[in-house]
Design a protein around this motif. Structure first.
Motif, PDB file in Angstrom:
ATOM      1  N   ASP A  48      -3.357  -8.192   0.234  1.00 38.53           N
ATOM      2  CA  ASP A  48      -2.643  -8.921   0.883  1.00 38.53           C
ATOM      3  C   ASP A  48      -2.441 -10.030  -0.236  1.00 38.53           C
ATOM      4  OD1 ASP A  48      -4.148 -12.256   0.996  1.00 38.53           O
ATOM      5  OD2 ASP A  48      -3.297 -11.365   2.626  1.00 38.53           O
ATOM      6  N   PRO A  49      -1.658 -10.530  -0.780  1.00 39.85           N
ATOM      7  CA  PRO A  49      -0.847 -11.348  -1.314  1.00 39.85           C
ATOM      8  C   PRO A  49      -2.126 -12.291  -2.139  1.00 39.85           C
ATOM      9  CG  PRO A  49       1.011 -11.884   0.468  1.00 39.85           C
ATOM     10  CD  PRO A  49      -0.415 -10.543   0.902  1.00 39.85           C
ATOM     11  N   ASN A  50      -2.889 -12.796  -1.691  1.00 35.08           N
ATOM     12  CA  ASN A  50      -3.949 -14.379  -2.411  1.00 35.08           C
ATOM     13  C   ASN A  50      -4.569 -12.781  -2.978  1.00 35.08           C
ATOM     14  OD1 ASN A  50      -3.511 -15.819  -1.351  1.00 35.08           O
ATOM     15  ND2 ASN A  50      -4.239 -15.708   0.743  1.00 35.08           N
ATOM     16  N   THR A  51      -4.899 -11.751  -2.074  1.00 38.85           N
ATOM     17  CA  THR A  51      -5.763 -10.854  -3.180  1.00 38.85           C
ATOM     18  C   THR A  51      -4.718 -10.497  -4.518  1.00 38.85           C
ATOM     19  OG1 THR A  51      -7.123  -9.703  -1.306  1.00 38.85           O
ATOM     20  CG2 THR A  51      -7.233  -8.352  -2.786  1.00 38.85           C
ATOM     21  N   LEU A  52      -4.031  -9.721  -4.474  1.00 36.52           N
ATOM     22  CA  LEU A  52      -3.577  -9.398  -5.669  1.00 36.52           C
ATOM     23  C   LEU A  52      -3.381  -9.895  -6.620  1.00 36.52           C
ATOM     24  CD1 LEU A  52      -0.171  -7.653  -4.054  1.00 36.52           C
ATOM     25  CD2 LEU A  52      -2.223  -6.401  -4.878  1.00 36.52           C
ATOM     26  N   HIS A  53      -3.178 -11.610  -6.088  1.00 42.73           N
ATOM     27  CA  HIS A  53      -2.990 -13.030  -7.000  1.00 42.73           C
ATOM     28  C   HIS A  53      -4.167 -13.427  -7.979  1.00 42.73           C
ATOM     29  CE1 HIS A  53      -3.718 -17.197  -8.257  1.00 42.73           C
ATOM     30  NE2 HIS A  53      -2.099 -17.247  -8.507  1.00 42.73           N
ATOM     31  N   ALA A  54      -5.924 -12.805  -6.849  1.00 45.68           N
ATOM     32  CA  ALA A  54      -6.684 -13.162  -7.754  1.00 45.68           C
ATOM     33  C   ALA A  54      -7.098 -11.725  -8.629  1.00 45.68           C
ATOM     34  CB  ALA A  54      -7.783 -12.673  -6.137  1.00 45.68           C
ATOM     35  N   PHE A  55      -6.681 -10.985  -8.621  1.00 42.26           N
ATOM     36  CA  PHE A  55      -6.816  -9.712  -9.157  1.00 42.26           C
ATOM     37  C   PHE A  55      -5.895 -10.016 -10.985  1.00 42.26           C
ATOM     38  CE2 PHE A  55      -8.213  -6.502  -6.226  1.00 42.26           C
ATOM     39  CZ  PHE A  55      -9.514  -6.117  -6.414  1.00 42.26           C
ATOM     40  N   LYS A  56      -4.624 -10.304 -10.620  1.00 36.59           N
ATOM     41  CA  LYS A  56      -3.836 -11.151 -11.169  1.00 36.59           C
ATOM     42  C   LYS A  56      -4.281 -12.277 -12.194  1.00 36.59           C
ATOM     43  CE  LYS A  56       0.945 -12.990 -12.026  1.00 36.59           C
ATOM     44  NZ  LYS A  56       1.801 -13.775 -11.469  1.00 36.59           N
ATOM     45  N   GLY A  96     -13.461  -5.986   3.496  1.00 37.65           N
ATOM     46  CA  GLY A  96     -12.782  -6.545   2.851  1.00 37.65           C
ATOM     47  C   GLY A  96     -13.023  -6.477   1.452  1.00 37.65           C
ATOM     48  N   ALA A  97     -14.153  -7.252   1.510  1.00 36.81           N
ATOM     49  CA  ALA A  97     -15.537  -7.832   0.968  1.00 36.81           C
ATOM     50  C   ALA A  97     -15.406  -6.803  -0.250  1.00 36.81           C
ATOM     51  CB  ALA A  97     -16.393  -8.815   1.023  1.00 36.81           C
ATOM     52  N   TYR A  98     -16.458  -4.982   0.840  1.00 35.00           N
ATOM     53  CA  TYR A  98     -16.912  -4.724   0.065  1.00 35.00           C
ATOM     54  C   TYR A  98     -15.711  -4.019  -0.803  1.00 35.00           C
ATOM     55  CZ  TYR A  98     -21.282  -4.504   2.090  1.00 35.00           C
ATOM     56  OH  TYR A  98     -22.128  -5.049   2.353  1.00 35.00           O
ATOM     57  N   GLY A  99     -14.455  -3.467  -0.276  1.00 38.06           N
ATOM     58  CA  GLY A  99     -13.055  -3.624  -0.792  1.00 38.06           C
ATOM     59  C   GLY A  99     -12.865  -3.065  -2.542  1.00 38.06           C
ATOM     60  N   ILE A 100     -12.919  -4.839  -2.135  1.00 38.39           N
ATOM     61  CA  ILE A 100     -12.304  -5.410  -3.408  1.00 38.39           C
ATOM     62  C   ILE A 100     -13.326  -5.177  -4.866  1.00 38.39           C
ATOM     63  CG2 ILE A 100     -11.646  -8.006  -5.025  1.00 38.39           C
ATOM     64  CD1 ILE A 100     -11.349  -9.199  -1.666  1.00 38.39           C
ATOM     65  N   GLY A 157     -11.915   1.545   8.621  1.00 40.82           N
ATOM     66  CA  GLY A 157     -10.864   2.678   8.468  1.00 40.82           C
ATOM     67  C   GLY A 157     -10.618   1.723   6.915  1.00 40.82           C
ATOM     68  N   GLY A 158      -9.316   3.105   6.557  1.00 38.29           N
ATOM     69  CA  GLY A 158      -8.525   2.774   5.357  1.00 38.29           C
ATOM     70  C   GLY A 158      -6.948   1.514   5.216  1.00 38.29           C
ATOM     71  N   ASP A 159      -6.512   1.622   6.477  1.00 37.00           N
ATOM     72  CA  ASP A 159      -5.920   0.322   7.063  1.00 37.00           C
ATOM     73  C   ASP A 159      -6.260  -0.855   6.999  1.00 37.00           C
ATOM     74  OD1 ASP A 159      -4.532   2.282   7.609  1.00 37.00           O
ATOM     75  OD2 ASP A 159      -4.749   2.064   9.674  1.00 37.00           O
ATOM     76  N   ALA A 160      -7.252  -1.515   7.548  1.00 34.03           N
ATOM     77  CA  ALA A 160      -8.311  -2.369   7.089  1.00 34.03           C
ATOM     78  C   ALA A 160      -8.565  -2.688   5.363  1.00 34.03           C
ATOM     79  CB  ALA A 160      -9.317  -2.559   8.503  1.00 34.03           C
ATOM     80  N   LEU A 161      -8.451  -1.463   4.808  1.00 34.92           N
ATOM     81  CA  LEU A 161      -8.784  -1.834   3.595  1.00 34.92           C
ATOM     82  C   LEU A 161      -7.708  -1.510   3.026  1.00 34.92           C
ATOM     83  CD1 LEU A 161     -10.761  -1.887   0.866  1.00 34.92           C
ATOM     84  CD2 LEU A 161     -10.577   0.551   1.406  1.00 34.92           C
ATOM     85  N   TRP A 162      -6.698  -1.624   3.294  1.00 34.98           N
ATOM     86  CA  TRP A 162      -5.261  -1.167   2.244  1.00 34.98           C
ATOM     87  C   TRP A 162      -4.988  -2.848   2.535  1.00 34.98           C
ATOM     88  CZ3 TRP A 162      -3.170   0.545  -1.312  1.00 34.98           C
ATOM     89  CH2 TRP A 162      -1.367   0.794  -1.379  1.00 34.98           C
ATOM     90  N   ALA A 163      -5.335  -3.076   4.029  1.00 34.98           N
ATOM     91  CA  ALA A 163      -4.502  -4.412   4.074  1.00 34.98           C
ATOM     92  C   ALA A 163      -5.019  -5.708   3.584  1.00 34.98           C
ATOM     93  CB  ALA A 163      -4.251  -4.789   6.333  1.00 34.98           C
ATOM     94  N   THR A 164      -6.395  -5.512   3.525  1.00 35.04           N
ATOM     95  CA  THR A 164      -7.376  -6.484   2.594  1.00 35.04           C
ATOM     96  C   THR A 164      -6.497  -6.374   1.148  1.00 35.04           C
ATOM     97  OG1 THR A 164      -9.261  -6.487   3.754  1.00 35.04           O
ATOM     98  CG2 THR A 164      -9.246  -7.230   1.279  1.00 35.04           C
ATOM     99  N   LEU A 165      -6.266  -4.355  -0.035  1.00 42.41           N
ATOM    100  CA  LEU A 165      -6.215  -5.618  -0.872  1.00 42.41           C
ATOM    101  C   LEU A 165      -4.739  -5.744  -1.833  1.00 42.41           C
ATOM    102  CD1 LEU A 165      -7.924  -2.094  -1.759  1.00 42.41           C
ATOM    103  CD2 LEU A 165      -8.887  -3.976  -2.496  1.00 42.41           C
TER     104      LEU A 165
END
Length: 263
Positions: free
Chosen positions: A43-51, A234-238, A33-41
């Motif tokens: 996530d502070p660590n995910t945002l830091h990884a993209f940054k 989450g892995a597929y979402g990133i 579902g979209g909620d799990a994907l949004w939670a991963t994207l």
């Protein structure tokens, strides 16, 4: 009839090899579902990884752009001993595995490496920090601008540059008014390819970064971390976001091509 068979064969191959995996990534990203994907994207660590990925890209792309233009001008417009060797070395990152590049940097900047002890004495950390990740990314993405500009310079020749110098223009004026406008689209293509390569770099960065969550973890390393921790959605979402960024870069390059033809 034969041309249609060849055409459909090529399109079918592209659909199977390129679009098939992208569709699978898109489908698997929404498995939970979209909620799990949004939670991963979000996530502070995910945002830091993209940054961190964007920071490395913003450092590596301009440096490789300047190097690529200067190197191309030296190869095509100058004659010097070892020019053939320089031309071959520019292609070196395309021939070496990124993992080998990361290992080489590890041997150079590690505690027992050639330069590691000197940096350590001066309080500068290279490995497992941003500098080593930038160096690795610069190395693997180095050839693209040069390889776009070199054939363009050879094609346009130097007649206009010689005419400008005959009329009294100095080297700087000749470059900005004659050379640069002639190679601008080649530079843009090289920048686009370099950007795509920097966004997707994994092997060399994986070796030298340490993959520390929230510190030295890029987006590609975040994909691996999420997958190994059974967060497949989450892995597929990133991965989907990274794929979308790369596709956007490639579409941009495609849209720029008619402008070059029109010029």
């Amino acid at each position: 009839m034969r041309k249609y068979v060849l055409r459909f064969t090529a399109l079918g191959y592209l659909l199977l090899v390129l679009l098939g995996p992208l569709v699978m990534v898109f489908v698997r990203a929404f498995d939970k579902g979209g909620d799990a994907l949004w939670a991963t994207l979000t996530d502070p660590n995910t945002l830091h990884a993209f940054k961190l990925t964007l920071v490395i890209t913003l450092i590596a792309v301009p440096l490789n752009t300047v190097f690529g233009v200067v190197c191309a001008l030296a190869i095509v417009r100058r004659r010097f001993p070892g020019a053939g060797l320089v031309n071959a070395v520019v292609d070196l990152p395309l021939a070496i595995s990124p993992v080998v590049v990361g290992l080489s940097l590890f041997l150079l900047y590690g505690r027992t490496g050639w330069f590691g002890p000197w940096f350590e004495r001066h309080g500068t950390q290279i490995l497992f920090s941003l500098p080593s990740m930038v160096i690795a990314t610069i190395f693997v993405s180095l050839p693209f601008v040069a390889r776009e500009v070199v054939p363009t310079l050879r094609e346009i020749g130097d007649e206009q540059e010689q005419a400008a110098r005959t009329l009294g223009a100095n080297g700087r004026q000749t470059f900005w008014r004659i050379t640069l406008p002639s190679i601008r689209w080649a530079i843009i293509y090289g920048v686009v390819l370099t950007t795509a390569r920097c966004l997707g770099e994994y092997g060399a960065v994986a070796v030298v970064s340490g993959n520390i969550e929230g510190r030295t973890q890029t987006a590609t390393l975040r994909v691996q971390d999420a997958y190994e921790n059974f967060n497949q959605a989450g892995a597929y979402g990133i991965a989907l976001v990274l794929a979308a960024m790369s596709v956007l870069v490639l579409v941009t390059m495609t849209l720029l091509k008619p402008k070059e033809d029109a010029a």
